[in-house]
Design a protein around this motif. Structure first.
Motif, PDB file in Angstrom:
ATOM      1  N   SER A   1       0.841  -1.209   0.000  1.00 33.91           N
ATOM      2  CA  SER A   1       0.000   0.000   0.000  1.00 33.91           C
ATOM      3  C   SER A   1       0.875   1.259   0.000  1.00 33.91           C
ATOM      4  N   ALA A   2       0.308   2.357  -0.477  1.00 31.86           N
ATOM      5  CA  ALA A   2       1.040   3.631  -0.497  1.00 31.86           C
ATOM      6  C   ALA A   2       1.439   4.023   0.922  1.00 31.86           C
ATOM      7  N   GLU A   3       0.579   3.720   1.890  1.00 27.91           N
ATOM      8  CA  GLU A   3       0.876   4.082   3.292  1.00 27.91           C
ATOM      9  C   GLU A   3       2.075   3.282   3.798  1.00 27.91           C
ATOM     10  N   PHE A   4       2.101   2.010   3.445  1.00 26.65           N
ATOM     11  CA  PHE A   4       3.233   1.164   3.856  1.00 26.65           C
ATOM     12  C   PHE A   4       4.525   1.743   3.276  1.00 26.65           C
TER      13      PHE A   4
ATOM     14  N   PHE B   1      12.591  -5.230   1.101  1.00 29.05           N
ATOM     15  CA  PHE B   1      11.455  -6.155   1.130  1.00 29.05           C
ATOM     16  C   PHE B   1      11.389  -7.027  -0.127  1.00 29.05           C
ATOM     17  N   CYS B   2      12.055  -6.601  -1.205  1.00 33.51           N
ATOM     18  CA  CYS B   2      12.068  -7.423  -2.435  1.00 33.51           C
ATOM     19  C   CYS B   2      12.706  -8.789  -2.200  1.00 33.51           C
ATOM     20  N   LYS B   3      13.461  -8.929  -1.096  1.00 35.75           N
ATOM     21  CA  LYS B   3      14.037 -10.245  -0.770  1.00 35.75           C
ATOM     22  C   LYS B   3      12.969 -11.326  -0.734  1.00 35.75           C
ATOM     23  N   LEU B   4      11.760 -10.924  -0.325  1.00 36.04           N
ATOM     24  CA  LEU B   4      10.694 -11.924  -0.169  1.00 36.04           C
ATOM     25  C   LEU B   4      10.324 -12.572  -1.501  1.00 36.04           C
TER      26      LEU B   4
ATOM     27  N   ARG C   1       0.631 -10.764   5.881  1.00 33.51           N
ATOM     28  CA  ARG C   1       1.111 -10.398   7.220  1.00 33.51           C
ATOM     29  C   ARG C   1       1.899  -9.083   7.198  1.00 33.51           C
ATOM     30  N   LEU C   2       2.595  -8.861   6.091  1.00 32.05           N
ATOM     31  CA  LEU C   2       3.520  -7.731   5.989  1.00 32.05           C
ATOM     32  C   LEU C   2       2.795  -6.388   6.040  1.00 32.05           C
ATOM     33  N   ASP C   3       1.772  -6.261   5.212  1.00 31.84           N
ATOM     34  CA  ASP C   3       1.154  -4.947   4.998  1.00 31.84           C
ATOM     35  C   ASP C   3      -0.160  -4.818   5.748  1.00 31.84           C
ATOM     36  N   GLN C   4      -0.067  -4.738   7.059  1.00 30.34           N
ATOM     37  CA  GLN C   4      -1.250  -4.511   7.899  1.00 30.34           C
ATOM     38  C   GLN C   4      -1.301  -3.020   8.220  1.00 30.34           C
ATOM     39  N   PRO C   5      -2.514  -2.493   8.482  1.00 26.55           N
ATOM     40  CA  PRO C   5      -2.609  -1.060   8.783  1.00 26.55           C
ATOM     41  C   PRO C   5      -1.652  -0.648   9.909  1.00 26.55           C
ATOM     42  N   ASP C   6      -0.949   0.438   9.700  1.00 25.85           N
ATOM     43  CA  ASP C   6      -0.026   1.025  10.692  1.00 25.85           C
ATOM     44  C   ASP C   6       1.186   0.149  11.037  1.00 25.85           C
TER      45      ASP C   6
END
Ligand code: UDP
Ligand code: MN
Length: 276
Positions: free
Chosen positions: A72-75, A105-108, A177-182
Motif C-alpha cells: 500500500s502507499a501508506e506502507f 522487502f524485495c528479498k521476499l 502479514r507484511l502490509d497490515q494497517p499502521d
C-alpha cells in the motif's frame, strides 16, 4: 515409474541499483570459487542498469527481473528512507546514501522461485569464503544471529544469510502479514522475518560474520571458521568510508574478490589481535 525431478538449489541475492550490482559481482566471484554447482540467481529491479548487471553473466548468474512488492502507499510512505531514518534512527553505524530500506522487502520474492527446492539467500554486501552447500539441506527458516556489538545481540537474527524453501502459498501469506494497517517494520525484512519465523533455526555466527565484530569483539574473529563475511552498514566500495582504516584488511579482501585478483590464503590471515 518416473524418476522424481532432481532437487534444484540456488544461491539468491538482490540488486536494486548499480552499487549493489558491484557487491553482487564480488559475491558471485566468491561463490564460484567455492566450487558450488548450485545456480546463482540475482533478483534485480529496473533500478540497476544493464551495464552493471551484465558482468554478472560471466559467473553464470541467472538474472531475474522483479518488481517491488505490491504494497500500500501508506506502507511505502512509512518505510521510505527519510521516514524510517527519522522514526528508527541508526545509531551504531551509517547506511550509505544508495541504501533504500523499502527495497529490502524485495528479498521476499525469493519465495516465488518455485523452480528450486531450497535456496540460500545472501546479501549483495557479503562474500563467501568456503563452500556452504550443506545449508541447502538445512530447514526453513535458518539464519544466524545479528551479532556485532554485545552478547545481547544473540537474541536477534540477521537476514543477510538465510535458508528458505520457495512456495507460492508461503509468499502469499507473507504479503498478507507484511502490509497490515499502521504496521512498521523497524529494520524492514529483518524485523519481519524474525516475527514471521519466531522459532528460526540458529546458524553459527560464522555463517554470517558481521564486519564490526572485527573491532567490537576481536576474540570472536577466526579466519579459519568464517564461511560468510558480511559488510553490514558501510560498504567496502564506498568512497567516503568513515571506518575504512579500522576495517582495512577486510576491505582489501573484498576488493581482491571484486577485481578478480589473486587471493591470500584466507585461513592464514591475521586475526584482529595479531593484526593490531
Ligand atoms: N538492497 C538493494 N538495494 C537497496 C537496499 C538493499 O539491492 O537499496 C539489497 C542488497 O542485496 C543488500 C540487502 O538488500 O545487500 C540488504 O541491505 P544492506 O546489505 O545494505 O543492509 P545491511 O546489511 O547494512 O543491514
Ligand atoms: Mn547486508
Amino acid at each position: 515409474m518416473r524418476e522424481p525431478p532432481p532437487l534444484r538449489h540456488a544461491y539468491v541475492t538482490l540488486v536494486t541499483n548499480n552499487d549493489y550490482a558491484m557487491g553482487a559481482k564480488a559475491l558471485a566471484t566468491s561463490l564460484r570459487r567455492t566450487g558450488t554447482s548450485a545456480d546463482i540467481v540475482v533478483l534485480h529491479t529496473a533500478g540497476a542498469d544493464q551495464g552493471h548487471l551484465s558482468p554478472l553473466l560471466q559467473f553464470g548468474c541467472r538474472l531475474v527481473q522483479v518488481d517491488h512488492l505490491p504494497l500500500s502507499a501508506e506502507f511505502n510512505e512509512r518505510h521510505a528512507r527519510s521516514n524510517l531514518h527519522a522514526s528508527a534512527p541508526f545509531t551504531k553505524g551509517r547506511k550509505p546514501a544508495f541504501h533504500s530500506p523499502l527495497d529490502n522487502f524485495c528479498k521476499l520474492r525469493l519465495w516465488e522461485l518455485t523452480e528450486y527446492s531450497s535456496c540460500v539467500f545472501i546479501d549483495a554486501d557479503a562474500i563467501v569464503l568456503r563452500n556452504i552447500d550443506k545449508l541447502f539441506l538445512y530447514p526453513e527458516f535458518s539464519a544466524a544471529p545479528n551479532v556485532y556489538e554485545t552478547l545481547a545481540d544473540f537474541h536477534r537474527m540477521n537476514s543477510g544469510v538465510f535458508v528458505a524453501r520457495p512456495s507460492g502459498d508461503m509468499f502469499g501469506r507473507m504479503l498478507e502479514r507484511l502490509d497490515q494497517p499502521d504496521m512498521f517494520w523497524k529494520r524492514t525484512d529483518q524485523t519481519f522475518l524474525q516475527a514471521f519465523f519466531p522459532d528460526w533455526h540458529g546458524l553459527p555466527v560464522y555463517f554470517n560474520m558481521l564486519q564490526y565484530v572485527w573491532f567490537t569483539m576481536p576474540k570472536l574473529w577466526d579466519w579459519r571458521s568464517i564461511s560468510v563475511l558480511h559488510y553490514q552498514y558501510e560498504k567496502p566500495w564506498e568512497t567516503n568510508h568513515p571506518k575504512a582504516e579500522k576495517l582495512r584488511p577486510l576491505i582489501d579482501l573484498w576488493h581482491a574478490f571484486y577485481a578478480g585478483d589473486d587471493l591470500p590464503d584466507i585461513s592464514a590471515m591475521a586475526n584482529p589481535e595479531e593484526a593490531a
